[in-house]
Design an enzyme around this catalytic site. Sequence first.
Site, PDB file in Angstrom:
ATOM      1  N   LYS A 107       0.818  -1.226   0.000  1.00 18.52           N
ATOM      2  CA  LYS A 107       0.000   0.000   0.000  1.00 18.52           C
ATOM      3  C   LYS A 107       0.847   1.269   0.000  1.00 18.52           C
ATOM      4  O   LYS A 107       0.565   2.219  -0.729  1.00 18.52           O
ATOM      5  CB  LYS A 107      -0.877  -0.067   1.245  1.00 18.52           C
ATOM      6  N   GLU A 132      -4.643  -6.281  -5.226  1.00 18.21           N
ATOM      7  CA  GLU A 132      -5.836  -6.499  -4.399  1.00 18.21           C
ATOM      8  C   GLU A 132      -5.512  -6.450  -2.906  1.00 18.21           C
ATOM      9  O   GLU A 132      -6.295  -5.937  -2.109  1.00 18.21           O
ATOM     10  CB  GLU A 132      -6.450  -7.868  -4.752  1.00 18.21           C
ATOM     11  N   ASP A 204      -2.119   5.377   7.753  1.00 18.92           N
ATOM     12  CA  ASP A 204      -2.357   4.119   7.059  1.00 18.92           C
ATOM     13  C   ASP A 204      -3.636   4.228   6.206  1.00 18.92           C
ATOM     14  O   ASP A 204      -3.653   3.831   5.038  1.00 18.92           O
ATOM     15  CB  ASP A 204      -2.485   3.013   8.119  1.00 18.92           C
ATOM     16  N   LYS A 208      -4.672   4.284   1.875  1.00 25.03           N
ATOM     17  CA  LYS A 208      -5.705   3.420   1.295  1.00 25.03           C
ATOM     18  C   LYS A 208      -6.796   4.221   0.602  1.00 25.03           C
ATOM     19  O   LYS A 208      -7.246   3.870  -0.492  1.00 25.03           O
ATOM     20  CB  LYS A 208      -6.297   2.526   2.387  1.00 25.03           C
TER      21      LYS A 208
END
Lengths: 434, 434
Positions: A107, A132, A204, A208
């Site tokens: 990520k 994914e 974090d 995303k």
Amino acid sequence: MSLPLKVGMFGGGTVGGGVYEIMEQTKKELFKAGGVDVTIAKICVRDVNKKRSFELEKHTTMVTDYDEILEDDSINCVVELMGGVTHAKDVVFKALKKGKHVVTANKALLAQLLPEVKSLVAENAGTTLGYEAAVCGGIPIIHNMQGSYVGDSIQSVMGIMNGTTNFMLTKMETEGADYAAVLKEAQDLGFAEADPTADVEGHDVQAKIALLAKLAFGQDVALDKVPCAGISNLSSTDFACAKMMGCTIKLVGTAALGESKDKLAVFVSPVLVPLGGPLASTRGPGNVVVVRSENLTESVYAGPGAGRYPTANSVVNDIVRLARLGAAGTPPPFPLERPLELEPDFEACFYVRVTAADGLGVLSAVGAIASEAGVSVHSVLRGGEGGGGGGEEAGVVSLVVKTDSCLRSQVGAFVDGLKGKKVATADPVVMSIL
Amino acid sequence: MSLPLKVGMFGGGTVGGGVYEIMEQTKKELFKAGGVDVTIAKICVRDVNKKRSFELEKHTTMVTDYDEILEDDSINCVVELMGGVTHAKDVVFKALKKGKHVVTANKALLAQLLPEVKSLVAENAGTTLGYEAAVCGGIPIIHNMQGSYVGDSIQSVMGIMNGTTNFMLTKMETEGADYAAVLKEAQDLGFAEADPTADVEGHDVQAKIALLAKLAFGQDVALDKVPCAGISNLSSTDFACAKMMGCTIKLVGTAALGESKDKLAVFVSPVLVPLGGPLASTRGPGNVVVVRSENLTESVYAGPGAGRYPTANSVVNDIVRLARLGAAGTPPPFPLERPLELEPDFEACFYVRVTAADGLGVLSAVGAIASEAGVSVHSVLRGGEGGGGGGEEAGVVSLVVKTDSCLRSQVGAFVDGLKGKKVATADPVVMSIL
């Protein structure tokens, strides 16, 4: 159509071990049913002598030199599970330049470098990128964003995308515990790291939601353009007040089109969400993504956001899809990039908790400052003993202001006023209300 | 790889109109971004003169004769949105035999004839079948079952898959209303049909869970092997008692492997589900599917289960996937068919509401009959005025027995005993507790 894959995997830790276990357990059935032919030929690790959580089969070699994989022309797929940006970037960039497919769970790398990675995929014909596992571990959100909205128009994506903080917030909600206590418990259980900043300050989630914004709106969103507020200033008073308002508190990443559809707000913030809805119902380390769109109104995807097997399952799905479809399986660039202005300001009702010195005139002062900022007050609750529960220090009062619908920037001016005029004795806590 | 599609669509009603609108609105962007080339060339309807909900473009002709599409060799994709089995079977079977791809939203057809349709797909090389819209309208559950569990092992699939009954149950839960009243309201609003049998007796869910069982376990499940109980015998007393037990009531389709993994239970029944969980949180006409699996523990997919645009959106996703990938996009037959025994019996805790003549000795009689049936009683609640709310008739008492974990067949023997010994004055209401 199907493409036999010889895989070089970087990383033999938690997720890498899970990928290896799942592939070895299921490869015979996958081959028999779908002609899927995958061999993990090499795994690159720092220390080949370290004890692993999985048994190595004869067809797999452990290596320590990146080039044992990257310069091996028989390897046509690199699975990158190292984490971090520096080395992972070297590996992913070189793999693509060498014409190898890349599957990654990274990520941080993609949130920083997705445009560059996509350029490399475009320049090196026949290569593809699967990621994914990079967002919400075991939830197939990337694939659904790519395949389930091709004729639809997405209005917003929002989600609980960090299991550590959701575990903590669930504890605060259900046990009335305070922030410091639940952080310690999460650290003791190994859910939170010794330095919890990336989780609790929302960084974090920032990465995303930037990736999901790209998928939903075709817009590259730089991380430093995503305002980010964490949960470290929340107290049990906030949960008590939220409950009185029929809500609980979740750390939510949001990407939403404005009404005029030419402005996009992307941000991370704790949010008051109504009890009984999909966000409030996501408890403990679970993740959830809610997509609002024209055709589907609201769709919800929930599942485990992290962990060995959930994350590995997503990596395996990417590998198998590649083995079945080859480069043809590359998702097309839906939706097309549109001229969207990134606009951190957005309209909502807000929750503002003000800590002030107790005394006559506090309410009047707060009201006057709200008016000056153009913020219409819907209602005021008393936090602390007199109202929403949670302790107050002596001589100090907690007022929770619920605003009518207004702009985030107006609430910012309200908060600046409270601090500037020394009405607030601590930084006010601001959350939007869903 | 991409396959230009010339589509013949059967049905120009609610869903057909939605598909046409979405395709016409987005086709230019889809072509530009992904080379997706789709033309809906013909629409077959009963009456070409009927006013439609959409504007017909020049490239589309309305026809009434099936063969205008089926015998047209330039049409390579048939979209079947007629519903029903008789005519739809003729259309789908002939289309496949003519080598055309088929996309259908027809749950009834597939629940009855999926093995035959799959054989036709296999026999006619190059044809494919898309049926995302056949189960849970706008939720991409088919595609996720096919692509997100390839290396995983599913233990159970369960879901709320009928919007009409969920609307009714939500009303009964939140408003304390009784069955007859909410049925009338649902009919007045057009949610329920004049003859509501297919919805309220669970037959609609029966077809859907049979299709999901095939996807999850590789097992063809004949409809007459799926025991099916509906909601027409539920009363406000049941909701009041459920609430006392921390639950609400939902009509749930379930397909679950037994612990030994060689038996499969597939059934439709009202179920007590815990408040706060994903099934209880699905309100009104919404649908939800919960998948439990080894790697992902629990995944949840929720969204609109019916309606013009949600269902059309799923049809469009199938069409676009086909246009992008051609026959290569056919999902492989994961998981492989396994030797599973269909076993309608299953273990759970159960809720049994017994209506009995009021009087001394009722509890003792119920307890004795439970013992004979091998059913261990966990607790007994008094329904009606004395307990869970809801009215009781004079001289009649409602006892709600919560069992310890036991087999459905044992509960059946318990119920037979209650009726045989005339302790129960009406058919007991039986539900499993999740």
